[in-house]
Design a protein around this motif. Sequence first.
Motif, PDB file in Angstrom:
ATOM      1  N   ASN A 121      -7.420   5.505  -8.001  1.00  0.00           N
ATOM      2  CA  ASN A 121      -7.769   4.366  -8.849  1.00  0.00           C
ATOM      3  C   ASN A 121      -6.598   3.880  -9.694  1.00  0.00           C
ATOM      4  N   GLU A 122      -5.718   4.791 -10.060  1.00  0.00           N
ATOM      5  CA  GLU A 122      -4.533   4.397 -10.815  1.00  0.00           C
ATOM      6  C   GLU A 122      -3.488   3.780  -9.881  1.00  0.00           C
ATOM      7  N   ALA A 123      -3.427   4.276  -8.649  1.00  0.00           N
ATOM      8  CA  ALA A 123      -2.473   3.743  -7.678  1.00  0.00           C
ATOM      9  C   ALA A 123      -2.796   2.295  -7.326  1.00  0.00           C
ATOM     10  N   ARG A 124      -4.033   1.905  -7.466  1.00  0.00           N
ATOM     11  CA  ARG A 124      -4.421   0.525  -7.145  1.00  0.00           C
ATOM     12  C   ARG A 124      -3.633  -0.474  -7.993  1.00  0.00           C
ATOM     13  N   ASP A 125      -3.391  -0.147  -9.257  1.00  0.00           N
ATOM     14  CA  ASP A 125      -2.598  -1.027 -10.109  1.00  0.00           C
ATOM     15  C   ASP A 125      -1.174  -1.155  -9.577  1.00  0.00           C
ATOM     16  N   ARG A 126      -0.639  -0.045  -9.060  1.00  0.00           N
ATOM     17  CA  ARG A 126       0.716  -0.098  -8.490  1.00  0.00           C
ATOM     18  C   ARG A 126       0.732  -0.967  -7.242  1.00  0.00           C
ATOM     19  N   VAL A 127      -0.320  -0.902  -6.437  1.00  0.00           N
ATOM     20  CA  VAL A 127      -0.423  -1.762  -5.255  1.00  0.00           C
ATOM     21  C   VAL A 127      -0.448  -3.225  -5.680  1.00  0.00           C
ATOM     22  N   TRP A 128      -1.230  -3.511  -6.718  1.00  0.00           N
ATOM     23  CA  TRP A 128      -1.334  -4.901  -7.191  1.00  0.00           C
ATOM     24  C   TRP A 128       0.019  -5.387  -7.722  1.00  0.00           C
ATOM     25  N   ASP A 129       0.720  -4.541  -8.485  1.00  0.00           N
ATOM     26  CA  ASP A 129       2.037  -4.925  -9.002  1.00  0.00           C
ATOM     27  C   ASP A 129       2.987  -5.259  -7.847  1.00  0.00           C
ATOM     28  N   PHE A 176       0.819  -1.214   0.000  1.00  0.00           N
ATOM     29  CA  PHE A 176       0.000   0.000   0.000  1.00  0.00           C
ATOM     30  C   PHE A 176       0.857   1.269   0.000  1.00  0.00           C
ATOM     31  N   ALA A 177       2.120   1.140   0.395  1.00  0.00           N
ATOM     32  CA  ALA A 177       3.017   2.301   0.398  1.00  0.00           C
ATOM     33  C   ALA A 177       3.744   2.472  -0.934  1.00  0.00           C
ATOM     34  N   ALA A 178       3.520   1.576  -1.869  1.00  0.00           N
ATOM     35  CA  ALA A 178       4.275   1.588  -3.123  1.00  0.00           C
ATOM     36  C   ALA A 178       3.932   2.748  -4.057  1.00  0.00           C
ATOM     37  N   PRO A 179       2.672   3.156  -4.178  1.00  0.00           N
ATOM     38  CA  PRO A 179       2.363   4.240  -5.143  1.00  0.00           C
ATOM     39  C   PRO A 179       3.096   5.522  -4.794  1.00  0.00           C
ATOM     40  N   ASP A 180       3.553   6.239  -5.822  1.00  0.00           N
ATOM     41  CA  ASP A 180       4.196   7.526  -5.606  1.00  0.00           C
ATOM     42  C   ASP A 180       3.188   8.535  -5.080  1.00  0.00           C
ATOM     43  N   PRO A 181       3.632   9.484  -4.233  1.00  0.00           N
ATOM     44  CA  PRO A 181       2.714  10.524  -3.746  1.00  0.00           C
ATOM     45  C   PRO A 181       2.085  11.273  -4.914  1.00  0.00           C
ATOM     46  N   GLY A 182       0.801  11.552  -4.795  1.00  0.00           N
ATOM     47  CA  GLY A 182       0.098  12.277  -5.842  1.00  0.00           C
ATOM     48  C   GLY A 182      -0.536  11.398  -6.903  1.00  0.00           C
ATOM     49  N   THR A 183      -0.254  10.091  -6.874  1.00  0.00           N
ATOM     50  CA  THR A 183      -0.882   9.193  -7.849  1.00  0.00           C
ATOM     51  C   THR A 183      -2.364   9.071  -7.536  1.00  0.00           C
ATOM     52  N   PRO A 184      -3.258   9.298  -8.500  1.00  0.00           N
ATOM     53  CA  PRO A 184      -4.683   9.160  -8.225  1.00  0.00           C
ATOM     54  C   PRO A 184      -5.022   7.773  -7.678  1.00  0.00           C
ATOM     55  N   LEU A 208     -11.952   0.369  -6.289  1.00  0.00           N
ATOM     56  CA  LEU A 208     -12.113   1.378  -7.331  1.00  0.00           C
ATOM     57  C   LEU A 208     -13.337   2.213  -6.992  1.00  0.00           C
ATOM     58  N   ILE A 209     -13.223   3.541  -7.088  1.00  0.00           N
ATOM     59  CA  ILE A 209     -14.293   4.424  -6.618  1.00  0.00           C
ATOM     60  C   ILE A 209     -14.628   5.446  -7.691  1.00  0.00           C
ATOM     61  N   GLU A 210     -15.914   5.701  -7.873  1.00  0.00           N
ATOM     62  CA  GLU A 210     -16.396   6.783  -8.728  1.00  0.00           C
ATOM     63  C   GLU A 210     -16.491   8.066  -7.895  1.00  0.00           C
ATOM     64  N   ALA A 211     -16.103   9.180  -8.481  1.00  0.00           N
ATOM     65  CA  ALA A 211     -16.160  10.452  -7.764  1.00  0.00           C
ATOM     66  C   ALA A 211     -17.574  10.768  -7.297  1.00  0.00           C
ATOM     67  N   ALA A 212     -18.557  10.511  -8.140  1.00  0.00           N
ATOM     68  CA  ALA A 212     -19.942  10.820  -7.773  1.00  0.00           C
ATOM     69  C   ALA A 212     -20.386   9.987  -6.569  1.00  0.00           C
ATOM     70  N   ASP A 213     -19.921   8.745  -6.484  1.00  0.00           N
ATOM     71  CA  ASP A 213     -20.285   7.909  -5.331  1.00  0.00           C
ATOM     72  C   ASP A 213     -19.643   8.444  -4.055  1.00  0.00           C
ATOM     73  N   LEU A 214     -18.379   8.852  -4.151  1.00  0.00           N
ATOM     74  CA  LEU A 214     -17.683   9.347  -2.968  1.00  0.00           C
ATOM     75  C   LEU A 214     -18.360  10.599  -2.422  1.00  0.00           C
ATOM     76  N   VAL A 215     -18.639  11.578  -3.298  1.00  0.00           N
ATOM     77  CA  VAL A 215     -19.265  12.825  -2.840  1.00  0.00           C
ATOM     78  C   VAL A 215     -20.703  12.570  -2.405  1.00  0.00           C
ATOM     79  N   GLY A 216     -21.409  11.714  -3.130  1.00  0.00           N
ATOM     80  CA  GLY A 216     -22.777  11.380  -2.732  1.00  0.00           C
ATOM     81  C   GLY A 216     -22.845  10.800  -1.335  1.00  0.00           C
ATOM     82  N   ASP A 217     -21.846   9.990  -0.979  1.00  0.00           N
ATOM     83  CA  ASP A 217     -21.813   9.418   0.377  1.00  0.00           C
ATOM     84  C   ASP A 217     -21.631  10.506   1.432  1.00  0.00           C
TER      85      ASP A 217
END
Length: 717
Positions: free
Chosen positions: A352-360, A342-350, A401-410
């Motif tokens: 949903n895109e950082a999730r792929d880095r976590v998986w790698d 979970f610490a692998a993604p570079d700071p500032g990586t969005p 993976l999260i949609e922006a509309a779902d996050l703000v709606g919550d």
Amino acid sequence: MTMTTGVFDLPERLAAKADPALIAADERHFAAIGASLERSVADLSDRLAGELRKPGGAGQQALDRDEEVRRLNGRLRALRRFGLDLCLGRMVAEDGGEPVYIGRLGLKDAGGRRLLLDWRSPAAEPFFGATHADPMGLASRRRYRWAGGRINDYWDEAFTPGGLDGNAALDDRSAFIASLGTSRSARMRDVLGTLQADQDAVIRAGSRGALVVDGGPGTGKTVVALHRAAYLLYADPRLGRRRGGVLVVGPHQPYLAYVADVLPSLGEEGVRTCTLRDLVPEGAAAGEEPDPEVARLKASADLVGAVEQAVRFYERPPADGMDVATPWADVRLTAADWAEAFAAPDPGTPHNEARDRVWDELVEIIRDKHDGDEEVPGDLLRAALLRDRELVAALNRAWPLIEAADLVGDLWTVPAYLRLCAPWLDAAGVRRLQRADPRAWTAADLPILDAARQRLGDPRASRRRQRHDAAVAAEREHRNRVVDDLIAADDDGEGLVTMLRGEDAQNTLVDEDALPAADPDALAGPFAHIVVDEAQELTDAEWRMLLSRCPSRSFTIVGDRAQARHGFTGSWRERLARAGLDRVELASLTVNYRTPAEVMAAAEPVIRAALPDANVPVSVRSTGVPVAYGAAAELESVLDGWLAGHADGTACVIGAPAFRERPRVRSLTPVLAKGLEFDLVVLVDPAALGGGVEGAVDRYVAMTRATRRLVVLTTGA
């Protein structure tokens, strides 16, 4: 009757200006311009055809070709659009010499002689900036007025006693003043040839930091903003398309339609224009926030900042380990392993895109845990782990993976979630922000949705990456078959061709840039410079939307504090510092070129009653037509009479929502009339626009849209 001589087509009343002593030199110069234009158009057409015949190529080669095609197309369109009226005027230096002719674009003849100097060139600055107080080295200046490709008027100015050698058709500033009162159309008129010194100084200001252009109605703020965009693209290499280019943000769609022709007429067709609503997909359907307190809470930058905590809630590594079975061995994935991944993604990586880095990283951690000498193939291990439902489910729970509309709606429907992410809100504030429908978006939601979308990234990016990887694998397999055939054709199986087996060579052979990829969001930025018109209305949260798209903090900010509907306390520097801009320069425009003095005399008391220190500009012209007053029942007759008496021009009815538009007559609210101008404005029931600052601003804005005549109608009058 007109006095026609070559390119000049002067009315009889201007017969003195047709004197060959005054225009013969111009006629000769225009003949040379015409010949050069014909040659340039033919040359550009040939070069464009040649570029289009070239193979498209890939990667940088394709970008270079597309850029050259775009450049050639833009210049060709500009030359074909204007013809001889590319020329704005001429100037003569105090120390003598040939006149220098100023154009929308630069132009040379076949021998390299300069025929037109680009208006944005530093050498052209005196043409716009010279005044009698500061001639900037000029003896004289001539400006042309064009119509239908012919000159139907011109006026000369002398800056020295012998500047025009007694041959000038001087008319002081009357021709310029007359041009201000010409009929308006559905598009902003061309004003490049009549830019004034105060406006030009702002246009040519440097691009570092933020420049605030503060000015009242009719001072040319919008003109300055758009011409400044064109000037900066020419003068500042840091702002070119490949550096991000320029974005122009206007207040509403009628404004964008009104100014749509300005930048193309200046030779700049690559500038993007939008409203704040256009920055977010939900913006088109978002309504206005009905609750002022909710709007106030969402206008602050604090709730935008709460998005970060809202996302971090979904980036927590599992606290428990788990066993993972692979075709090679069973391994233990510990809580520490999860934390490392979970610490692998570079700071500032969005997110949903950082999730792929976590998986790698998880794949590599599991791969490293395999014992023995046998190397576990990464691709096969990845495929096996993707089939491990327990592992995939654990990742999906911990980093979904999260949609922006779902996050703000919550945030608006789960009070506990909002309290967690915005702990500074009191209980009343949390309750106030809750609503039944999480997706009943309002304009106040847009900055928060935008922040969420930028922080999360595209939830479909992972799936696109998988498709991309599959395409790369298929392409590599095809290349391998080609290599096999080449090696089989080699007599000894050795030599240079066997180098194609190397991993580096395989990666080189596969051009990943040419494979399917997602189209970027054209308005996501980053932009090198952003122009913001009617900026006095922006909230701190809305400023965050723009700052996130301009890392350089290079802005042209145009507005009038006296036209802020919800008030504007403090100074521009204080407001912008709060939004995150700390390098701010101020420029003030104080001359009203649009609104007649008669209209301003009626409008000034309206705004000063609510804002005594309002920056009310001084009008430079008077029409002799007083403001008319009458009853609302007279609306149709007022319009019928004006249309019958004016074959061209535009009118606008403000304050009568039930009025149906007709040709050349718009019906707008004060908000949608901002930034626009009309020959006739009919303001209906001004008192109905409300009280306080908001009502005063709406009345002031409505009245000052008029360039010729203002009629105020009231019910029961």
